[in-house]
Every structure is written in C-alpha cells, then in structure tokens.
Design an enzyme around this catalytic site. Sequence first.
Site, short mmCIF file in Angstrom:
data_model
loop_
_atom_site.label_atom_id
_atom_site.label_comp_id
_atom_site.label_asym_id
_atom_site.label_seq_id
_atom_site.Cartn_x
_atom_site.Cartn_y
_atom_site.Cartn_z
CE LYS A 149 -58.96 9.20 44.55
NZ LYS A 149 -58.17 10.46 44.59
NE ARG A 208 -57.59 6.94 47.16
CZ ARG A 208 -56.91 6.03 46.46
NH1 ARG A 208 -57.35 4.79 46.37
NH2 ARG A 208 -55.79 6.36 45.85
CG HIS A 227 -57.47 11.36 52.73
ND1 HIS A 227 -57.97 10.32 51.96
CD2 HIS A 227 -56.35 11.78 52.10
CE1 HIS A 227 -57.19 10.14 50.92
NE2 HIS A 227 -56.19 11.00 50.97
NE ARG A 229 -55.18 7.07 50.51
CZ ARG A 229 -54.87 6.03 49.73
NH1 ARG A 229 -55.11 4.80 50.15
NH2 ARG A 229 -54.32 6.22 48.54
CG HIS A 289 -50.69 6.73 45.68
ND1 HIS A 289 -49.75 7.14 46.62
CD2 HIS A 289 -51.89 7.16 46.15
CE1 HIS A 289 -50.37 7.79 47.59
NE2 HIS A 289 -51.65 7.81 47.33
CE1 TYR A 316 -49.27 10.09 53.13
CE2 TYR A 316 -49.05 9.21 50.90
CZ TYR A 316 -49.82 9.76 51.91
OH TYR A 316 -51.15 9.99 51.69
#
Length: 312
Positions: free
Chosen positions: A179, A155, A258, A261, A284, A293
């Site tokens: 994150k 990211r 993004h 990514r 994730h 995806y």
Amino acid sequence: MTATVWNRIEIEDKYEESLTAFRLWMTNAGYTVYTQRNYIGDVHQFLRTLNGKPVTDIKNLQVLSYLAQVKSTGVSDSTRNRKHCALISFYRSLNELEITDVNPALQVKKSKTESQRAPVYLEPPQIRELIQGVDGKYRNRNIAILMLMAYGGLRVGEVHRLNLSDFHRERRTIEVLGKGRKWRTVPLPEPVVQQLELSLLERLQPWRAGEDALFISQKGRRLSIRNIQSIASLLFEQMSWNDEQNKYAGKGRSYSCHKLRHSFATMLVRSGTDIRTVQEMLGHASIQTTTVYTHVNDKQKEEAMSRLAAWM
C-alpha cells in the site's frame, strides 16, 4: 426549495474534471481496481449531496453532514470510515493536481470502531489442511499463492502485482509492492521457495510478449485479484472443520484470503517475534495497526489460569 436528484451520468458530466483527475491519481498511486471502484462509488454518493455546488467550495461542515447522513442509514463504522477515507483521497488528488488547495475531509474525525476485536485467523493445522486440499491442473500455482499469503503475509493485491523479477531464489526473498507504493523485502521459508520454483516450472505462456507477471491465468494474462480470491474461497467452502477446530476462528465467522494474512501475523507473534518486526513484515504504516495481533486465544487464557491455580 427541493434539491435536484442527480443521476450517475449527470454527476460524471458536472464533475468530469475532478473525477477524471481522481481516477488518474488513484491509478498512478497503485490503488487496486477494487479500491478504485469503491472509492469512486463513495465519491459519487457524496457529490450527489452537493446539488451541483463546485467541489472547491465545500467546507468541513458539509463533509461532516454527509458522513452523519451515511451513518444514520445504519451502515457500520468501518463502512462510514471507508467513505471518509475516499473523500480524503479525493481531495488529496485535487490538491496534488492543483485543482483546489483545500481538503475539507481532513479535519473531520473518524468513527470509533471495535479496534481491539481479535482478527479471524487459522491455526497451523488448518492452513496445512487447506493447502493439502488444493488439486487440479494449476495445483502448484495455487498452492504457491496460498503459501505466500499464509507464510509470507502478502495481501491479495500484492500477490496480483508480483513479477518474475521480484522473486530472488538465491536470497530466498521476494520484493513486495504494498500500500502507498511502498516496497518491502519479505524473507521466505524454504518450503515456500520450493513451491514457487515448482510453480515457475509450470508457468503458463503469457499471450502478450514481455509479460513479467509471476502468476498467469489460463487465458494467458496476469492472474486477477478476483481469480485469486476465488481460488481461496472455493477451498474454504470445501473445508468441513469440526467444532474443536472452528473455535480458533470463532463459530460463524467467514474465511477469506485476508484471514491467511491474519494467520501469518498471529504465528509470528506467537513465535516471539517483536511487534516492530511484525509491522515491517506486514508492511503496516503504523504500529498501532499491528498491535491487534497481540491477542491471545482461549487456550492461552486457560493455561494462564491453570498456572495461577497452582499458587492457590
């Protein structure tokens, strides 16, 4: 009785303790400056609807009423859900800092979004063309940044936070702080490793002693998220892909960091990588986020129908 319209200064004054706690909590949790700015704006909007009522007295119904009001203005479900997440985080910070023991936003449901819509991505030839279009004084640095997003799935905020100590040449890996302050190890293809080495050979001298940032701006500081986004945006604007190429991402759809990514994740899935590994590579928290995806493009659909026609 007419409700008082509170301005920003009055909100900051009335809810000073809660807002200060929230800012400190987000900084400590590693939220990007961009996210912090958005969340503070969202919380400000919510606090204006309280008409001076203490945050500790708020119930689920008031949160739901606010979000319904937001939705009625015509914003997207994604924007409504972001504001919802801001409130959940706001009250979570107050919980952890023992200002209140309730979180009235937790029991309110999120709006349903078009979760099955395939993400915008670039095909491998487009990525190569994008990278080949990089020039200028900081060419090697900028190529390394694009490659980390396109071939490492990082990211923008993760690229921004990278330090020299995170890159391990001998193992061909990079440690990424994602994150939720969660670390993950990303193995890098050899071309990316080589490009990082070229970038490090030309790394600018930081103005502050002890600065460990992997990417340094021309001002001698850690390269900002905005600068990274600008590097990619300028390159995307220069691209003039024809209609045949544009069909990969959908005509009229815009490109951004993004999307690189998204391209990385799409290439992994196409290469046969199992979805659990893709989840780990992307960092994730939920595998449900990763399943988007598993989309297929029009060319794959046409090939499937051609195979079916052979049986007719």
